[in-house]
Design a protein around this motif. Structure first.
Motif, mmCIF file in Angstrom:
data_model
loop_
_atom_site.group_PDB
_atom_site.id
_atom_site.type_symbol
_atom_site.label_atom_id
_atom_site.label_comp_id
_atom_site.label_asym_id
_atom_site.label_seq_id
_atom_site.Cartn_x
_atom_site.Cartn_y
_atom_site.Cartn_z
ATOM 1 N N THR A 283 1.433 -5.618 -35.224
ATOM 2 C CA THR A 283 1.463 -4.163 -35.353
ATOM 3 C C THR A 283 0.356 -3.661 -36.277
ATOM 4 N N GLY B 222 11.382 -5.158 -38.398
ATOM 5 C CA GLY B 222 10.025 -4.719 -38.075
ATOM 6 C C GLY B 222 9.773 -3.286 -38.511
ATOM 7 N N TRP C 223 15.424 -8.132 -35.337
ATOM 8 C CA TRP C 223 13.975 -8.130 -35.139
ATOM 9 C C TRP C 223 13.412 -6.715 -35.215
ATOM 10 N N ALA D 161 9.223 -14.623 -35.694
ATOM 11 C CA ALA D 161 8.981 -13.552 -34.718
ATOM 12 C C ALA D 161 8.763 -12.222 -35.435
ATOM 13 N N ILE D 162 9.551 -11.961 -36.460
ATOM 14 C CA ILE D 162 9.408 -10.717 -37.229
ATOM 15 C C ILE D 162 8.054 -10.676 -37.927
ATOM 16 N N MET E 138 5.295 -12.286 -37.119
ATOM 17 C CA MET E 138 4.216 -12.146 -36.141
ATOM 18 C C MET E 138 4.170 -10.729 -35.561
ATOM 19 N N GLU E 139 5.319 -10.110 -35.388
ATOM 20 C CA GLU E 139 5.369 -8.725 -34.909
ATOM 21 C C GLU E 139 4.723 -7.801 -35.935
ATOM 22 N N CYS F 69 4.802 -13.833 -31.417
ATOM 23 C CA CYS F 69 6.020 -13.081 -31.723
ATOM 24 C C CYS F 69 7.072 -13.285 -30.630
ATOM 25 N N LEU G 233 10.603 -15.234 -30.753
ATOM 26 C CA LEU G 233 11.810 -14.475 -30.428
ATOM 27 C C LEU G 233 12.582 -15.165 -29.310
ATOM 28 N N ALA H 83 -1.021 -12.384 -31.906
ATOM 29 C CA ALA H 83 0.173 -12.240 -32.752
ATOM 30 C C ALA H 83 1.396 -11.902 -31.912
ATOM 31 N N TYR H 84 1.249 -11.018 -30.929
ATOM 32 C CA TYR H 84 2.389 -10.663 -30.084
ATOM 33 C C TYR H 84 2.815 -11.806 -29.164
#
Length: 106
Positions: A17, A66, A62, A9-10, A12-13, A42, A46, A38-39
């Protein structure tokens, strides 16, 4: 396995971003599409991590990771400046995440 989901999740975040920055306000199609994809991944990872990690711990980790990783990418990849006060603020976030994890009672 829940921490692997949190790490994904991190990552992909962070990807989302940085693609968002490259999308120039969602004016570049493929960067914009990449941001959304990606989100989606993410938040999917998560949500999986929350099956085994407390919300407050997962979210703090997370968010904190990030922030740190985005600051590093913005400095090293996008050559954006960073002040000592910003570094101090980011360091305090890291300390807060560590404290939250240590006191989290896994």
């Amino acid at each position: 396995m829940y921490y692997v989901d949190l790490i994904l999740a991190i990552v992909m975040e962070l990807i989302g971003t940085n693609l968002m920055k490259l999308s120039a306000g969602f004016s570049k199609l493929w960067y914009s599409v990449g941001t959304i994809i990606a989100y989606i991944f993410c938040f999917f990872f998560l949500s999986l991590s929350l099956k085994g990690i407390k919300l407050n711990i997962a979210y703090a980790t997370w968010g904190g990771a990030g922030i740190v990783l985005a600051a590093l990418v913005s400095f090293f990849i996008f050559h954006e400046s960073i002040s000592m006060m910003q570094i101090l603020g980011i360091a305090l976030i890291v300390v807060g995440v560590i404290i939250a994890n240590l006191a989290g009672g896994h």
